[in-house]
Design a protein around this motif. Structure first.
Motif, PDB file in Angstrom:
ATOM      1  N   GLY A   1      -0.070  60.321  42.293  1.00 17.27           N
ATOM      2  CA  GLY A   1      -0.292  60.809  43.658  1.00 17.27           C
ATOM      3  C   GLY A   1       0.897  61.585  44.183  1.00 17.27           C
ATOM      4  N   MET A   2       0.980  61.766  45.488  1.00 20.80           N
ATOM      5  CA  MET A   2       2.094  62.494  46.103  1.00 20.80           C
ATOM      6  C   MET A   2       3.245  61.530  46.339  1.00 20.80           C
ATOM      7  N   GLN A   3       4.422  62.058  46.545  1.00 24.36           N
ATOM      8  CA  GLN A   3       5.543  61.291  47.099  1.00 24.36           C
ATOM      9  C   GLN A   3       6.168  60.308  46.124  1.00 24.36           C
ATOM     10  N   GLY A   4       5.840  60.377  44.847  1.00 24.85           N
ATOM     11  CA  GLY A   4       6.443  59.433  43.919  1.00 24.85           C
ATOM     12  C   GLY A   4       7.365  60.111  42.921  1.00 24.85           C
ATOM     13  N   GLY A   5       7.613  61.400  43.109  1.00 23.60           N
ATOM     14  CA  GLY A   5       8.519  62.119  42.235  1.00 23.60           C
ATOM     15  C   GLY A   5       7.876  62.547  40.921  1.00 23.60           C
ATOM     16  N   LEU A   6       6.557  62.440  40.785  1.00 22.83           N
ATOM     17  CA  LEU A   6       5.910  62.795  39.522  1.00 22.83           C
ATOM     18  C   LEU A   6       4.911  63.948  39.677  1.00 22.83           C
ATOM     19  N   GLU A   7       4.974  64.639  40.808  1.00 23.87           N
ATOM     20  CA  GLU A   7       3.981  65.702  41.071  1.00 23.87           C
ATOM     21  C   GLU A   7       4.082  66.881  40.120  1.00 23.87           C
ATOM     22  N   GLN A   8       5.254  67.065  39.497  1.00 25.78           N
ATOM     23  CA  GLN A   8       5.449  68.213  38.596  1.00 25.78           C
ATOM     24  C   GLN A   8       5.309  67.834  37.129  1.00 25.78           C
ATOM     25  N   THR A   9       4.921  66.579  36.872  1.00 25.03           N
ATOM     26  CA  THR A   9       4.781  66.117  35.492  1.00 25.03           C
ATOM     27  C   THR A   9       3.349  66.383  35.034  1.00 25.03           C
ATOM     28  N   VAL A  10       3.189  67.390  34.180  1.00 29.07           N
ATOM     29  CA  VAL A  10       1.835  67.832  33.825  1.00 29.07           C
ATOM     30  C   VAL A  10       1.071  66.728  33.080  1.00 29.07           C
ATOM     31  N   ASP A  11       1.799  65.883  32.318  1.00 32.07           N
ATOM     32  CA  ASP A  11       1.136  64.759  31.639  1.00 32.07           C
ATOM     33  C   ASP A  11       0.441  63.809  32.610  1.00 32.07           C
ATOM     34  N   GLN A  12       0.913  63.819  33.834  1.00 37.65           N
ATOM     35  CA  GLN A  12       0.290  62.974  34.874  1.00 37.65           C
ATOM     36  C   GLN A  12      -1.097  63.476  35.280  1.00 37.65           C
ATOM     37  N   MET A  13      -1.357  64.755  34.941  1.00 39.12           N
ATOM     38  CA  MET A  13      -2.612  65.365  35.395  1.00 39.12           C
ATOM     39  C   MET A  13      -3.670  65.214  34.301  1.00 39.12           C
ATOM     40  N   ASP A  14      -4.335  64.070  34.310  1.00 40.18           N
ATOM     41  CA  ASP A  14      -5.274  63.738  33.246  1.00 40.18           C
ATOM     42  C   ASP A  14      -6.701  63.808  33.792  1.00 40.18           C
ATOM     43  N   PRO A  15      -7.438  64.881  33.448  1.00 39.58           N
ATOM     44  CA  PRO A  15      -8.779  65.055  34.021  1.00 39.58           C
ATOM     45  C   PRO A  15      -9.718  63.889  33.714  1.00 39.58           C
ATOM     46  N   LYS A  16      -9.559  63.276  32.540  1.00 37.51           N
ATOM     47  CA  LYS A  16     -10.459  62.194  32.141  1.00 37.51           C
ATOM     48  C   LYS A  16     -10.253  60.972  33.047  1.00 37.51           C
ATOM     49  N   ARG A  17      -8.995  60.580  33.214  1.00 36.66           N
ATOM     50  CA  ARG A  17      -8.705  59.411  34.068  1.00 36.66           C
ATOM     51  C   ARG A  17      -9.099  59.694  35.508  1.00 36.66           C
ATOM     52  N   CYS A  18      -8.876  60.937  35.929  1.00 35.98           N
ATOM     53  CA  CYS A  18      -9.252  61.353  37.282  1.00 35.98           C
ATOM     54  C   CYS A  18     -10.757  61.167  37.480  1.00 35.98           C
ATOM     55  N   ALA A  19     -11.551  61.684  36.537  1.00 34.86           N
ATOM     56  CA  ALA A  19     -13.012  61.601  36.667  1.00 34.86           C
ATOM     57  C   ALA A  19     -13.503  60.156  36.575  1.00 34.86           C
ATOM     58  N   GLU A  20     -12.865  59.361  35.729  1.00 35.15           N
ATOM     59  CA  GLU A  20     -13.260  57.941  35.611  1.00 35.15           C
ATOM     60  C   GLU A  20     -13.012  57.199  36.922  1.00 35.15           C
ATOM     61  N   THR A  21     -11.880  57.502  37.557  1.00 34.34           N
ATOM     62  CA  THR A  21     -11.549  56.828  38.830  1.00 34.34           C
ATOM     63  C   THR A  21     -12.546  57.233  39.920  1.00 34.34           C
ATOM     64  N   ILE A  22     -12.914  58.509  39.936  1.00 28.49           N
ATOM     65  CA  ILE A  22     -13.886  58.962  40.933  1.00 28.49           C
ATOM     66  C   ILE A  22     -15.226  58.251  40.728  1.00 28.49           C
ATOM     67  N   ALA A  23     -15.641  58.129  39.450  1.00 22.37           N
ATOM     68  CA  ALA A  23     -16.914  57.454  39.162  1.00 22.37           C
ATOM     69  C   ALA A  23     -16.871  56.000  39.626  1.00 22.37           C
ATOM     70  N   LYS A  24     -15.707  55.376  39.468  1.00 18.68           N
ATOM     71  CA  LYS A  24     -15.567  53.964  39.834  1.00 18.68           C
ATOM     72  C   LYS A  24     -15.651  53.759  41.347  1.00 18.68           C
ATOM     73  N   TYR A  25     -15.137  54.702  42.113  1.00 18.74           N
ATOM     74  CA  TYR A  25     -15.094  54.569  43.577  1.00 18.74           C
ATOM     75  C   TYR A  25     -15.898  55.685  44.245  1.00 18.74           C
ATOM     76  N   LYS A  26     -17.097  55.945  43.722  1.00 17.88           N
ATOM     77  CA  LYS A  26     -17.791  57.139  44.224  1.00 17.88           C
ATOM     78  C   LYS A  26     -18.309  56.984  45.657  1.00 17.88           C
ATOM     79  N   ASP A  27     -18.306  55.749  46.187  1.00 19.69           N
ATOM     80  CA  ASP A  27     -18.670  55.576  47.590  1.00 19.69           C
ATOM     81  C   ASP A  27     -17.540  56.018  48.518  1.00 19.69           C
ATOM     82  N   ILE A  28     -16.324  56.141  47.994  1.00 19.97           N
ATOM     83  CA  ILE A  28     -15.174  56.518  48.841  1.00 19.97           C
ATOM     84  C   ILE A  28     -14.621  57.887  48.456  1.00 19.97           C
TER      85      ILE A  28
END
Ligand SMILES: [Zn+2]
Length: 449
Positions: free
Chosen positions: A164-191
């Motif tokens: 997320g923001m504010q943790g000093g990792l915003e420029q770390t491209v390895d942090q940007m994982d589309p698969k994990r992102c999509a899985e998290t959205i599916a898990k909390y799709k009501d929010i």
């Protein structure tokens, strides 16, 4: 003789009490908002009408609903009544700030980014959408600490950066994982309603890890997989133009927030609106205000508005680094003072953002919907407004929030529109409650928390 007198008096009190109780039990409506000017763009309503609420839902919108049918009646003559506003760019929670952010060993020493979700109630807002403060790794924390406890409805865009923001990792491209992102959205799709990318590699030279479109492409990949829109906070550079973002990279329904920030060529050198803005709109690209601490310049907003280019949605980008923007009502007031009509601005603060996040049930006063309602006063006078370049604009209109109702509860009513004069309050108000015992010294029982 005296006995009979007392008996009669007690009977009279009992009968009066029963009649009152019966009247309340028979009241068709919990709450009746009378005489306000309703602006409900989703239903094409712009007229003086009454709104009745029962069981937390809107049950009637009509002319002259009888006050006798309601347990509580609020006179809103001279005021505007609108659906509760939706602020689709807001920040809550820690973001990626480590929980020990204040200790010497912390990875990042930035304080939590979010402001309290319920602060938005002071502005007639009943739904806030967190704009990517948290990512896949930090979303559960945000949900537990800020979303589940809020009285305002909270939805979220998930940051493509897992921390997320504010943790000093915003420029770390390895942090940007589309698969994990999509899985998290599916898990909390009501929010979770979309993906967010922000602040990526704005100054340093490109290198093998930091290629120009890494964040944009990965956010898009997640958005496509999860079938949700992406919200872009963007900085154009050589090899990464704004035109390419809005004409090639963004899909229809994706949102460019911060549209009136200093870095975008939305005007041509002569001051005419850049035709790429209309071309992008034709493609279905959405433009959002996202005012923020550094994303709103009158030099862009005023000429664009004069040429008829108004962002599709109004939003604040409120966070702890940014109390300059203050509120949705303040941002709306700036546009009112630029000559945009209140009806138009309410549309861009209710039905439009609801559509953008694919929640069309929000942002309306339709019968059967949750009773999320805002009451505003439009004031005339001489007002000063400021932008993020420390310039000001004077205007003669200001929107002031007078009441916010969320699911039928009156959560914000600072001038007591719905309250009785204290001298006329019921006897219970004048009693001192025993420790730990009800009833409390309250003037009414209407739900307000
Ligand atoms: Zn933001």
């Amino acid at each position: 003789m005296l006995d009979r007198y007392w008996k009669a008096l007690i009977e009279l009190i009992a009968v009066t009490f029963l009649l009152q109780t019966a009247a309340l039990a028979q009241a068709r409506y919990d709450l009746l908002l009378k005489g306000g000017h309703i602006i409900d763009p989703a239903n094409h309503v712009d007229a003086v009408l009454d709104v009745a609420v029962s069981g937390g839902k809107i049950v009637a919108v009509a002319k002259d609903i009888s006050a006798a049918q309601a347990a509580k009646v609020v006179d809103l003559t001279g005021l505007y009544v609108t659906p509760g506003l939706i602020d689709i760019h807001y920040h809550i929670g820690h973001g990626g700030a480590p929980l020990n952010w204040f200790t010497p060993e912390a990875r990042s020493h930035e304080a939590p980014l979010g402001v309290p979700a319920d602060l938005a109630l002071q502005s007639g807002v009943t739904t806030v959408v967190d704009a990517g403060t948290a990512g896949a790794d930090t979303f559960l924390q945000e949900k537990e600490e800020a979303i589940d406890t809020a009285k305002v409805r909270v939805l979220a865009f998930l940051n493509i950066v897992a921390n997320g923001m504010q943790g000093g990792l915003e420029q770390t491209v390895d942090q940007m994982d589309p698969k994990r992102c999509a899985e998290t959205i599916a898990k909390y799709k009501d929010i979770i309603v979309g993906v967010k990318t922000a602040h990526y590699w704005t100054e340093d030279p490109w290198d093998p890890e930091h290629t120009p479109w890494a964040a944009v492409d990965r956010a898009e990949e997640c958005g496509k997989t999860a079938d949700v829109p992406v919200m872009f906070d963007f900085w154009p550079r050589t090899d990464r133009s704004y035109a390419d973002l809005i004409l090639k990279k963004m899909r229809p329904g994706d949102i460019h927030t911060h549209v009136f920030a200093q870095q975008f060529p939305i005007l041509l050198p002569g001051g005419k609106l850049n035709p790429i803005m209309l071309e992008a709109r034709q493609r279905g690209v959405i433009f959002d205000v996202g005012h923020g601490a550094g994303s709103f310049w009158f030099r862009n907003a005023v000429p664009a508005a004069k040429q008829g280019f108004i962002p599709d949605s109004i939003s604040t980008d409120l966070h702890t680094g940014n109390y300059r923007v203050l509120s949705m009502a303040e941002v709306i007031s700036k546009f009112l003072s630029m000559g945009v009509s209140l009806q138009d601005l309410i549309q861009r603060s209710t039905v439009n953002p609801a559509r953008e996040i694919k929640r069309p049930e929000l942002g309306t006063l339709s019968v059967g919907r949750e009773a999320d309602i805002a009451v505003f006063e439009q004031q005339r006078g001489n007002f000063g407004y400021i932008d993020c370049g420390y310039a000001k604009m004077t205007g003669n209109l200001k929107l002031v929030t007078r009441m916010t109702i969320r699911a039928g509860k009156i959560l914000y009513d600072p001038s007591g529109l719905s309250m009785v004069e204290w001298e006329k309050a019921r006897p219970q108000y004048f009693t001192t409650p025993e420790f730990g015992h009800s009833p409390q010294s309250k003037a009414d029982d209407y739900p307000r928390e």
